[in-house]
Write an enzyme that holds these catalytic residues in place. Structure first.
Site, PDB file in Angstrom:
ATOM      1  N   ASP A  77      -6.921  -2.462  14.466  1.00 34.05           N
ATOM      2  CA  ASP A  77      -8.516  -2.908  14.075  1.00 34.05           C
ATOM      3  C   ASP A  77      -8.554  -4.231  13.437  1.00 34.05           C
ATOM      4  O   ASP A  77      -9.431  -4.412  12.748  1.00 34.05           O
ATOM      5  CB  ASP A  77      -9.353  -1.817  13.508  1.00 34.05           C
ATOM      6  N   ASP A  91       0.913  -1.121   0.013  1.00 31.50           N
ATOM      7  CA  ASP A  91      -0.012   0.036  -0.002  1.00 31.50           C
ATOM      8  C   ASP A  91       0.787   1.372  -0.047  1.00 31.50           C
ATOM      9  O   ASP A  91       2.218   1.314   0.063  1.00 31.50           O
ATOM     10  CB  ASP A  91      -0.963   0.135   1.326  1.00 31.50           C
ATOM     11  N   HIS A 104      -6.991  -4.650  10.637  1.00 31.97           N
ATOM     12  CA  HIS A 104      -6.575  -4.328   8.779  1.00 31.97           C
ATOM     13  C   HIS A 104      -5.331  -5.359   8.647  1.00 31.97           C
ATOM     14  O   HIS A 104      -4.381  -5.341   9.339  1.00 31.97           O
ATOM     15  CB  HIS A 104      -6.593  -2.983   8.615  1.00 31.97           C
ATOM     16  N   GLU A 131      -9.295  -1.559   5.800  1.00 30.01           N
ATOM     17  CA  GLU A 131      -9.984  -1.385   6.874  1.00 30.01           C
ATOM     18  C   GLU A 131     -11.117  -2.207   7.303  1.00 30.01           C
ATOM     19  O   GLU A 131     -11.654  -2.852   6.507  1.00 30.01           O
ATOM     20  CB  GLU A 131     -10.343   0.219   7.059  1.00 30.01           C
TER      21      GLU A 131
HETATM   22  P1  PGA Z   1       2.340  -1.719  12.905  1.00 31.72           P
HETATM   23  O1  PGA Z   1       1.196  -1.510  11.975  1.00 31.72           O
HETATM   24  O2  PGA Z   1       3.398  -2.718  12.358  1.00 31.72           O
HETATM   25  O3  PGA Z   1       3.193  -0.069  13.055  1.00 31.72           O
HETATM   26  O4  PGA Z   1       1.990  -2.098  14.382  1.00 31.72           O
HETATM   27  C1  PGA Z   1       0.667  -2.641  11.276  1.00 31.72           C
HETATM   28  C2  PGA Z   1      -0.506  -2.277  10.507  1.00 31.72           C
HETATM   29  O5  PGA Z   1      -1.282  -1.070  10.913  1.00 31.72           O
HETATM   30  O6  PGA Z   1      -0.706  -2.955   9.424  1.00 31.72           O
END
Ligand code: PGA
Length: 266
Positions: free
Chosen positions: A136, A67, A138, A143
């Protein structure tokens, strides 16, 4: 699903890097799906070490990132391209032409997304996809509510994600509202998936994703539908799993009897 519970962030990262290195040794022209975020940084550090000290060769490797924010040029220090350049690409010998990160300044996002999907296919699909998991649930920027069949597309970020990101920008107006992200369906087409999570903050959502029902409300739960997923956790992230003892037992049995099977589909 294979769940590997490690003692620390470093052990989690080393295990993931070992599996990626095995994939590259097995197929030097492997197509890697890569993720940003704090979780995979240790894995990338270990891959850089393997490249520098053991000659792990990325010259034929092709990469696709999950992404990117819309509206940020690749040179912006909050863009995911910048993150990948600094945390991995600039330190290994992957040719620049083999690197794919969604382009946040695409004139037509729709055309770009279709092209990205076709590029993944043109290279024969992703051999091994690395994923983090958001608080959450994702994966990439899918999302809650993202269709389990979704493809690469424009995604409107949640208020929560926007507020969360605000700390990285000079003011609220600069914080991106949109991202280009591979879809859940795109991710599920990777031949192998490694999902990483560390820290107690991830414990609840990890348990929901692995042991809860498959639901578009927790995008990572879609991984239960995939035939070759390895989830590598540190013990804090694993602390709310009901069947943790079983996962550890499976791992120990394999390690004793069939070490070559660790990380292979179960
Ligand atoms: P993080 O983010 O590795 O910074 O915990 C993970 C994500 O949001 O996919």
């Amino acid at each position: 699903m294979e769940v590997i519970i490690t003692d620390s962030y470093e052990a989690m990262s080393a295990q993931a890097a070992k599996m990626i290195a095995q994939q590259i040794l097995h197929k030097p022209s492997s197509v890697l799906g890569l993720a940003t975020g704090s979780t995979p940084v240790g894995t990338y550090k270990e891959l850089i070490r393997m490249h520098k000290e053991q000659g792990l060769d990325f010259s034929k490797v092709v990469t696709f990132n999950l992404d990117e924010y819309v509206g940020l040029p690749p040179s912006h220090n909050q863009s995911y391209r910048y993150f990948m350049d600094h945390n991995l690409f600039h330190h290994i010998n992957v040719p620049t032409g083999h690197i794919h990160v969604p382009y946040g300044h695409a004139e037509s996002v729709l055309d770009f997304c279709a092209w990205y999907e076709s590029e993944i296919k043109r290279y024969g699909g992703i051999d091994i996809q690395i994923l983090g998991i958001g608080g959450d649930g994702h994966i990439a920027f899918n999302e809650p509510g993202s269709s389990l069949g979704s493809r690469t597309r424009l995604k409107t970020l949640t208020q929560e994600t926007i507020t969360d990101n605000a700390r990285f920008f000079a003011n609220m107006d600069e914080v991106p509202r949109f991202a280009i992200t591979m879809g859940v369906g795109t991710i599920l087409e990777a031949r192998k998936i490694i999902m990483l999570a560390n820290g107690s903050k991830k414990a609840k959502i990890v348990a929901e994703a692995i042991e809860g029902p498959v639901s578009s409300q927790v995008s990572a739960s879609a991984l239960q539908l995939h035939r070759d997923v390895v989830v590598i956790l540190d013990k804090e992230a694993a602390s709310k799993l009901k069947r943790a003892d079983y996962y550890k037992w499976v791992y120990d049995q394999k390690a004793k009897l069939m070490p070559a099977l660790i990380g292979k589909a179960t």
